[in-house]
Design an enzyme around this catalytic site. Structure first.
Site: not given
Length: 555
Positions: A184, A468
């Site tokens: 990603r 996160d």
């Protein structure tokens, strides 16, 4: 077959383990000379030229699309609600499907995600999951060293030259059989301030994608494998078109057959939920599926309507996948994906098992199992977990649903789902409350995460959850929303305002100090983290992303 790869722009590319010429091509600049020398085998002149080509071709369009995001937000602020696009109705109603994906990514029943540090890559690839998504985005603190070391780590993993020994002497090595690797890159809104092309910071996404593709496509193809990406934070099909055009150019430049790249798009903004058909269509030659990026999606729902007093969200713990707008989003994603013949991937289970409290684990595993069962029953083809111990839990659930089939793209029940724009925008959460505990948790976790990020750690294990940037964004966005909309009250009747926030802040700082320890607290960057969090939740203007503010303070 790979001749151009080894002689891009008529230069011979040396093997990665050969000392490289420490030079920069015209128009390319690295701010840190030490970093440039350290990663000379990643920042080769040929790789630089490849990034320059991507930047010069696409930077103006990237900037224009970011301006379109701002204009769209202004319209929402003025009362224009999102809806399915009239201009693309023919795409939504058309009878078409995306291209087929390779056999090695047909079975994605459990995927694990994590940052691009060396130990994490080894553990994740060895976890038993079908896929590992290596993350340069939400779980990565984007110091230049982290980003370039991540490229080294991924290259070494692909070449089976990766190992790691921790401070206690424990060795980590890659197993013979391991997960398929996906990567990603950073989203369109992020730049790398340390890498300049023609005096401009390069797009973080194009940098991550470009370096990984350039250095690894020949090796992967020689092994008979493909190259796979996850695309984050898209807000429109035009942003998907930009990625598609970047893929086309990259494949042309390196003489790779078109369609070699396959990408899964995270539907993690509420605007993208209205354009799922269109996003698949734009990437149809390179499309591998859509993913229900639940945490960022919740953040996006809060952010896009943050100034609407009738759209106040309760404690984040109460905003789950069974709420109406989240359930609607999940159903529409599965319906759209399977109509177009691509994978529908479920969201993240963020629980981190406790090594001390089995009761905590028992309760958490039961919740994870129930969550994954709901996804499987809805029609998802696979799901995400954040920790290797959760891989067997998710695998068991999806194997029960799928049996010997690699996926359930063939299912038809999802085509009966009838999801409207009103469903996607129905944020009413029955019984939802804003509590003092919820306010305190947002403050506590928000500060802890920002401090971790400032220290170069983008995936922080806090209170048995993997936090996160997405979950931290929810925390600070909720506090801002509660403070800046008049009349928002706790369940005990007290008004949520700056005064209340300031009253509870000191005791949360005491809890943080006790949680991390006095020595860690004093040596850390808590003073800056507290300052940043305080500004993010008390300033009159809501900042689009906390990472944009925090990025000013890392190198």
């Amino acid at each position: 077959m790979f001749s151009l790869f080894f002689s891009l722009y008529n230069r011979k590319r040396k093997p990665f383990n050969t000392p490289m010429q420490e030079t920069l091509i015209e128009g390319f600049k690295i701010k840190d000379e030490k970093i440039q020398k350290k990663y000379a085998d990643i920042l080769t002149p040929e790789a630089q030229a490849f990034l320059v080509k991507l930047h010069r071709t696409f930077e103006k369009r990237r900037q224009a699309l970011l301006q379109e995001r701002e204009q769209r937000q202004q319209k929402i602020n003025q009362g224009e609600m999102p809806d399915f696009l009239a201009a693309t109705q023919s795409v939504r109603e058309g009878d078409w499907k995306a291209a087929e994906v390779p056999a090695e990514i047909q079975d994605r029943r459990t995927e694990i995600t994590g940052p691009v540090d060396r130990k994490m890559i080894i553990n994740a690839l060895n976890s038993g999951a079908k896929v590992f998504m290596a993350d340069f985005e939400d779980s990565n603190s984007p110091t230049l060293d982290n980003c370039l070391q991540g490229q080294v780590n991924l290259r070494d993993a692909i070449n089976r030259k990766i190992d790691f020994v921790n401070e206690k002497g424990k060795a980590y090595k890659l197993k013979e059989k391991h997960a398929v690797l996906m990567v990603r890159p950073r989203g369109w809104h992020l730049v790398d301030k340390n890498v300049l092309i023609d005096g401009q910071p390069v797009s973080g996404g194009l940098m991550d994608f470009g370096l990984y593709f350039f250095h690894n496509i020949a090796t992967l193809q020689a092994k008979g494998s493909g190259i796979y990406f996850y695309l984050p934070k898209l807000e429109s099909h035009l942003e998907a078109r930009l990625w598609n055009d970047a893929f086309v150019l990259a494949q042309q430049e390196l003489k790779v057959p078109q369609g070699t790249i396959k990408a899964t798009v995270l539907i993690e903004t509420i605007l993208a939920a209205f354009e799922m058909d269109e996003i698949i269509y734009e990437l149809r030659e390179h499309m591998a599926g859509l993913n229900a990026g639940r945490w960022d999606y919740i953040f996006s729902a809060i952010k896009k309507f943050i100034q609407y007093p009738d759209r106040i969200f309760p404690d984040r713990i109460q905003v789950g996948m069974t709420t109406h707008f989240m359930r609607s989003y999940a159903k529409l994603l599965v319906k759209t994906c399977h109509k177009r013949g691509v994978h529908a991937m479920g969201g993240m289970a963020a629980f981190i098992p406790s090594r001390k409290d089995e009761e905590v684990n028992k309760n958490a595993f039961a919740k994870v199992k129930a969550d994954k069962e709901l996804e499987a029953e809805t029609g998802f083809d696979g799901t995400w977990v954040a920790h290797p111990d959760l891989v067997p839990v998710a695998l068991e659930v999806f194997t029960k649903e799928l049996g010997d089939q690699p996926n359930q793209k063939h299912e038809t029940r999802s085509q009966e789902y009838n999801i409207t724009a009103e469903d996607l925008l129905n944020f009413n959460i029955e019984g939802g409350k804003i509590t003092e505990a919820g306010l305190r948790l947002n403050i506590n976790v928000g500060i802890l995460y920002i401090e971790s990020w400032l220290n170069g750690v983008g995936a922080a294990a806090l209170y048995n959850l993997m936090e996160d940037a997405a979950t931290a964004e929810i925390s600070r966005a909720q506090v801002w929303q509660w403070i800046h909309n008049d009349g928002v009250k706790l369940d005990d009747g007290r008004e949520v305002n700056v005064k209340l926030y300031k009253e509870v802040l000191p005791s949360e700082l005491d809890k943080i100090k006790a949680y991390v320890g006095e020595e860690r607290y004093q040596k850390g960057q808590f003073e800056l983290a507290i300052k940043l969090f305080d500004e993010l939740v008390t300033n009159d203007q809501f900042e689009e992303f906390l990472t944009l503010e925090a990025y000013k303070h890392i190198s």
